[in-house]
Motif scaffolding. Structure first.
Motif, PDB file in Angstrom:
ATOM      1  N   ARG A  57      -8.945   2.290  37.773  1.00  0.00           N
ATOM      2  CA  ARG A  57      -7.574   1.873  37.445  1.00  0.00           C
ATOM      3  C   ARG A  57      -7.457   0.371  37.229  1.00  0.00           C
ATOM      4  NH1 ARG A  57      -5.214   6.214  41.674  1.00  0.00           N
ATOM      5  NH2 ARG A  57      -5.229   7.972  40.214  1.00  0.00           N
ATOM      6  N   ARG A  58      -8.342  -0.409  37.834  1.00  0.00           N
ATOM      7  CA  ARG A  58      -8.354  -1.859  37.633  1.00  0.00           C
ATOM      8  C   ARG A  58      -9.162  -2.254  36.405  1.00  0.00           C
ATOM      9  NH1 ARG A  58     -11.227  -4.015  41.728  1.00  0.00           N
ATOM     10  NH2 ARG A  58     -11.507  -2.086  42.838  1.00  0.00           N
ATOM     11  N   SER A  75     -14.902   4.452  41.847  1.00  0.00           N
ATOM     12  CA  SER A  75     -13.728   4.913  42.603  1.00  0.00           C
ATOM     13  C   SER A  75     -12.511   4.921  41.689  1.00  0.00           C
ATOM     14  CB  SER A  75     -13.455   3.995  43.802  1.00  0.00           C
ATOM     15  OG  SER A  75     -12.994   2.733  43.347  1.00  0.00           O
ATOM     16  N   ASP A 131      -9.777   3.489  42.310  1.00  0.00           N
ATOM     17  CA  ASP A 131      -9.247   2.131  42.315  1.00  0.00           C
ATOM     18  C   ASP A 131      -9.968   1.251  41.302  1.00  0.00           C
ATOM     19  OD1 ASP A 131      -7.457   0.135  43.380  1.00  0.00           O
ATOM     20  OD2 ASP A 131      -9.226  -0.736  44.358  1.00  0.00           O
ATOM     21  N   SER A 132     -11.310   1.317  41.282  1.00  0.00           N
ATOM     22  CA  SER A 132     -12.060   0.496  40.334  1.00  0.00           C
ATOM     23  C   SER A 132     -11.780   0.929  38.897  1.00  0.00           C
ATOM     24  CB  SER A 132     -13.561   0.520  40.633  1.00  0.00           C
ATOM     25  OG  SER A 132     -14.089   1.808  40.514  1.00  0.00           O
TER      26      SER A 132
END
Length: 107
Positions: free
Chosen positions: A79-80, A74, A76-77
């Motif tokens: 970007r983290r 994802s 989000d994953s």
């Protein structure tokens, strides 16, 4: 070279001809920013410029894809994750395409 290695090699050669530029570039940048990249430059070169991969180069490709697959699940994953500062994923469609291709390499 055993039968399993030859099968894996043939699958890799087939996939290399189908991989998108986005996936190829993402793999290259991630391989180059990882610790120890200088020691792996010959294998990195092989992955990107040779049609036939030796076992070390094939292992490097598979290992890198397995490391990237969870990050590519994802936006989000990604970007983290540790590579977000190198490659910024702009949209989920691009990341999804990359994820699908990485999963093929990861086995």
């Amino acid at each position: 070279m055993n039968h399993a290695s030859l099968t894996s090699l043939a699958a890799t050669l087939t996939l290399l001809s189908l991989v998108s530029a986005s996936t190829r570039n993402t793999l290259l940048f991630m391989l180059l920013v990882d610790d120890g990249a200088e020691d792996r430059l010959p294998s990195i070169w092989n992955v990107f410029y040779h049609m036939m991969l030796d076992e070390n180069s094939l292992s490097l490709l598979i290992e890198q894809c397995r490391k990237l697959v969870p990050l590519a699940e994802s936006l989000d994953s990604w970007r983290r994750g540790p590579y977000a500062h190198v490659v910024n994923m702009c949209d989920s469609d691009t990341l999804s395409e990359i994820d699908i291709q990485l999963q093929c390499y990861a086995g």
